[in-house]
Design an enzyme around this catalytic site. Structure first.
Site, mmCIF file in Angstrom:
data_model
loop_
_atom_site.group_PDB
_atom_site.id
_atom_site.type_symbol
_atom_site.label_atom_id
_atom_site.label_comp_id
_atom_site.label_asym_id
_atom_site.label_seq_id
_atom_site.Cartn_x
_atom_site.Cartn_y
_atom_site.Cartn_z
ATOM 1 C CE LYS A 1 -17.549 8.058 11.591
ATOM 2 N NZ LYS A 1 -17.812 8.677 10.306
ATOM 3 C CB CYS B 1 -18.251 2.879 8.097
ATOM 4 S SG CYS B 1 -16.456 2.977 7.984
ATOM 5 C CD GLN C 1 -23.336 -5.660 7.777
ATOM 6 O OE1 GLN C 1 -24.196 -5.561 6.904
ATOM 7 N NE2 GLN C 1 -22.561 -6.713 7.878
ATOM 8 C CB ALA D 1 -35.356 3.532 -2.696
ATOM 9 C CB SER D 2 -29.993 1.931 -2.746
ATOM 10 O OG SER D 2 -29.826 1.524 -1.404
ATOM 11 C CB THR E 1 -17.553 -6.611 12.517
ATOM 12 O OG1 THR E 1 -18.204 -5.440 12.045
ATOM 13 C CG2 THR E 1 -18.469 -7.368 13.463
ATOM 14 C CB THR F 1 -25.060 8.232 17.245
ATOM 15 O OG1 THR F 1 -24.177 9.263 17.642
ATOM 16 C CG2 THR F 1 -25.177 7.244 18.374
ATOM 17 C CB ALA F 2 -22.918 10.848 12.688
ATOM 18 N N GLY G 1 -29.662 -1.518 -1.176
ATOM 19 C CA GLY G 1 -29.124 -1.729 0.174
ATOM 20 C C GLY G 1 -27.839 -0.963 0.333
ATOM 21 C CD GLU H 1 -12.511 12.779 8.083
ATOM 22 O OE1 GLU H 1 -11.591 13.347 8.660
ATOM 23 O OE2 GLU H 1 -13.408 13.398 7.468
ATOM 24 N NE ARG I 1 -4.577 0.573 1.502
ATOM 25 C CZ ARG I 1 -5.703 0.502 2.190
ATOM 26 N NH1 ARG I 1 -5.680 0.215 3.475
ATOM 27 N NH2 ARG I 1 -6.866 0.684 1.607
#
Ligand code: NAD
Ligand code: UGA
Length: 464
Positions: free
Chosen positions: A221, A277, A279, A269-270, A95, A223-224, A272, A162, A40
């Site tokens: 962060k 981030c 999920q 609408a999409s 996760t 909760t946003a 999903g 961020e 990277r």
């Protein structure tokens, strides 16, 4: 205190662009971005700036301006820590995939490793900035690692989450709605907070720099993101209702969003929401609420994820149902693999789950995406573990030419809203596809009436 040397640990989607912006706007500060991933860092240093590892509109130009001037990408982590007066931690917080909290809690092992490394290397006082998204009260754990294993130097911990979104990172960083800086309410804490305020003040108006306590900042962060994702799940839930009532989700969203109390953004609408981030952060929020015994709070937020999983599955099922309940041996073209347009990031992209569903039904899936590499697409599917990697390669093909993807396809599904898809010659595509030509537009970016006139059997989310 004036910051002269910044080290950022983690050269990913956050560390790379945020540090490039700081370097661009603060020429007197030297910014070293470090990472343990050698490939990277090599890509960030590629002489051709078009080969930097992250695709973001406008980013390569900024890197060209700053790299080698006051922005440096390196694997020499210890050296950069030693030299810095301020250290941003921008490592990944995925996760957990093991142990207590598996599948829900944030895995803080990378954060802890950074703290231990800083503690063992630092020979002078440092301001430590949490840039990664972290569970509320992580700073407490950081403090105890830094204070107990350090060399007697002072560490001041700030939370500076961020809020950039991928695909618009450069403009979000240039004109942020707000910059949030949480600090301790002590003399040292306030001085550290001010030092970071001064860095951002080089380009962000002062009234958009919010200062709070550390815990409010950490929790804001998470909760946003939860609020944003909740809006997407809310509109997606309504899209299903629209499909059975002849209401149109586009019209409903416009009507709802015209209320200034609600606002028009984030009501598309999409198929999903995806991305690294939403999920992960909601699962983390649910886990935190559960840990405090707040069952109703946890259950409330968990519904956002349940709805999102349902939407992805629902779309895949719709494809199969429309194709007379069988897709076995049928060619299905997927246009778009990234989780949204203008990024090469595929983490948690809905396309992965839709493709997986179709492959389980033995469809012949062909993918085209303008920015995502072949290797990335196969690695996303292999990671799910549903099939062997050989089976994935036998069943699914990746092509560089969208016309090759749609040629002789029974159906085409648009899963990412790349602008270039809008400009395609859909008449020619209709001619190339098998008849009847089924077109599934997961994010409804195309003009439905025009396409129906061309003879497509058209299916878009949220309209019966
Ligand atoms: P990423 O995976 O792209 O980058 C993280 C980098 O950290 C990787 O390159 C990894 O090699 C490096 N790293 C891990 N441990 C290290 C160590 N000990 N020393 C040096 N390098 C190390 O992740 P990202 O998308 O940049 O996200 C980073 C954090 O920012 C996460 O907490 C995420 O929730 C948060 N965030 C992400 C976004 C986004 O748009 N991606 C936006 C806001 C916040
Ligand atoms: C999101 C937030 O918007 C950022 O503020 C935050 O910093 C970031 O997460 C993070 O913490 O990682 P990002 O995931 O990059 O940014 O992109 P978004 O624009 O939020 O889109 C997320 C997903 O929601 C995408 O799949 C997008 O297509 C979907 N979405 C978004 C919808 O389906 N409908 C909408 O109306 C908006």
């Amino acid at each position: 205190m004036e910051v002269k040397n910044i080290c950022c640990i983690g050269a990913g989607y956050v560390g790379g662009p945020t540090m490039t912006m700081i370097a661009a706007k603060c020429p007197s500060i030297r910014v070293n971005v470090v990472d343990i991933n050698e490939a990277r860092i090599a890509a960030w240093n590629d002489p051709n700036v078009d080969n930097i590892p992250i695709y973001e509109p406008g980013l390569s130009e900024l890197v060209a301006e700053t790299r080698g001037r006051n922005l440096f990408f390196t694997t020499e982590v210890n050296k950069a820590i030693t030299e810095a007066d301020m250290i941003f931690i921008s490592v990944n917080t995925p996760t957990k995939t093991y142990g207590v909290g598996k599948g829900m809690a944030a895995d803080l092992k990378y954060i802890e490793l950074c703290a231990r490394q800083i503690a063992s290397v630092a020979k002078s006082d440092k301001i430590i900035v949490e840039k990664s998204t972290l569970p509320v009260r992580t700073a407490e754990a950081l403090r105890s690692i830094l204070d107990n294993t350090g060399n007697g130097v002072n560490f001041d911990i700030l939370s500076n989450p961020e809020f950039l979104a991928e695909g618009t990172a450069v403009s979000d960083l240039l004109n942020p709605d707000r910059v949030l800086i949480g600090g301790e309410d002590t003399e040292r804490g306030r001085a550290a907070q001010q030092a970071l305020v001064d860095v951002y003040s080089n380009w962000v108006p002062k009234d958009q720099i919010l200062t709070t306590n550390v815990w409010s900042s950490e929790l804001s962060k998470l909760t946003a993101n939860a609020f944003l994702a909740q809006r997407v799940s809310s509109i997606n839930a309504l899209s299903e209702l629209c499909e059975v009532t002849e209401a149109d989700i586009g019209e409903v969203a416009r009507a709802i969003g015209s209320d200034s109390r609600i606002g028009s953004k984030f009501l598309k609408a999409s198929v999903g929401f995806g991305g690294s981030c939403f999920q992960k952060d909601i699962l983390n929020l649910v886990y935190i609420a559960q840990s405090y015994g707040l069952k109703e709070v946890a259950d409330y937020w968990e519904q956002v994820i349940i709805m999102n999983d349902h939407q992805k599955r629902r779309f895949a099922k719709k494809i199969v149902k429309t194709l007379f309940n069988t897709v076995s041996g049928k060619k299905i073209a997927i246009l778009g693999w990234a989780f949204k347009k203008d990024t090469n990031d595929t983490r948690e992209s809905a396309a992965i789950y839709v493709a997986d569903y179709l492959l389980n039904e033995q469809a012949e899936v062909v993918i085209y995406d303008p920015k995502v590499t072949v290797d990335q697409i196969y690695s996303d599917l292999d990671y799910l573990g549903t099939r062997s990697s050989q089976e994935n390669r036998n069943l699914l093909k990746v092509v560089n030419d969208p016309m090759e993807a749609v040629n002789n396809a029974h159906a085409t599904a648009i899963l990412t809203e790349w602008d270039e898809f809008i400009d395609y010659d859909w008449e020619t595509i209709n001619d190339k596809m098998l008849k009847p030509a089924f077109l599934f537009d997961g994010r409804r970016i195309l003009d439905e009436n025009k396409l129906k006139d061309l003879g497509f059997d058209f299916y878009g989310i949220g309209k019966g």
